[in-house]
Write a protein that holds these residues in place. Structure first.
Motif, short mmCIF file in Angstrom:
data_model
loop_
_atom_site.label_atom_id
_atom_site.label_comp_id
_atom_site.label_asym_id
_atom_site.label_seq_id
_atom_site.Cartn_x
_atom_site.Cartn_y
_atom_site.Cartn_z
N ASP A 164 0.79 -1.22 0.00
CA ASP A 164 0.00 0.00 0.00
C ASP A 164 0.83 1.28 0.00
O ASP A 164 0.36 2.33 0.44
N GLU A 165 2.03 1.22 -0.42
CA GLU A 165 2.83 2.45 -0.51
C GLU A 165 3.30 2.60 -1.95
O GLU A 165 3.65 1.64 -2.62
N SER A 168 4.26 8.51 7.20
CA SER A 168 3.59 7.45 6.41
C SER A 168 2.08 7.48 6.65
O SER A 168 1.30 7.27 5.71
N LYS A 179 -0.76 8.08 3.72
CA LYS A 179 -1.88 7.15 3.50
C LYS A 179 -3.21 7.88 3.52
O LYS A 179 -4.15 7.50 2.83
#
Length: 162
Positions: free
Chosen positions: A14-15, A57, A61
């Motif tokens: 998911d990055e 982070s 997100k």
């Protein structure tokens, strides 16, 4: 959790690749913090860097922009000439006061030592005098007793009361 090496960076889900590149570029600060923590034993720099990466982070997100957090460097305050003179004067006064205190303490202790010696000498002198007076008393009592044995009328003349 923050990834440090390349293999764990590839497994991060998911990055985006931009985030991964940013993390790789910022790993130097994390590495520096790790080395600092290992050498000094203080974990604070490492914890700060970890928290910074965790917050960044999470913001990424959520679609928020990256925070630029900088720790301001400590300002080095230069003393003025007057302040330096004042500090030097105070240090000199403190040195002189310490010297006076040591001298006074030394003279007081030597004075007390002399008094102790005088008192001990006086005490010995008086102790010897008491011994001599006791010997003299015993001799006089012995002489009196011998005289009383020889002279029966001496008992009536002498009123001896110990």
């Amino acid at each position: 959790m923050l990834a440090i090496d390349n293999t764990s960076l590839q497994t991060v889900e998911d990055e985006s690749w931009e985030d991964i590149l940013k993390l790789e570029n910022n790993n130097n600060t994390l590495l520096d913090a790790t080395l600092l923590a290992l050498t000094t034993g203080n974990l604070a720099p490492l914890i700060k860097e970890d928290l910074k990466y965790t917050i960044q982070s999470r913001r990424h997100k959520q679609g928020q922009e990256e925070l630029k957090v900088g720790i301001p460097e400590e300002k080095v305050y230069e003393l003025t000439v007057e302040e330096k003179i004042k500090i030097d004067r105070r240090r000199e006064q403190n040195r002189q006061a310490a010297h006076r205190f040591r001298e006074k303490k030394k003279s007081t202790s030597s004075l007390l030592f002399k008094k102790i010696q005088e008192q001990e000498a006086d005490n010995m002198k008086k102790t010897n005098e008491v011994k001599e007076l006791r010997k003299e008393k015993e001799q006089l009592q012995k002489m009196l007793f011998e005289h009383l044995l020889v002279c029966p009328n001496a008992k009536q003349c002498i009123r001896f009361q110990p």
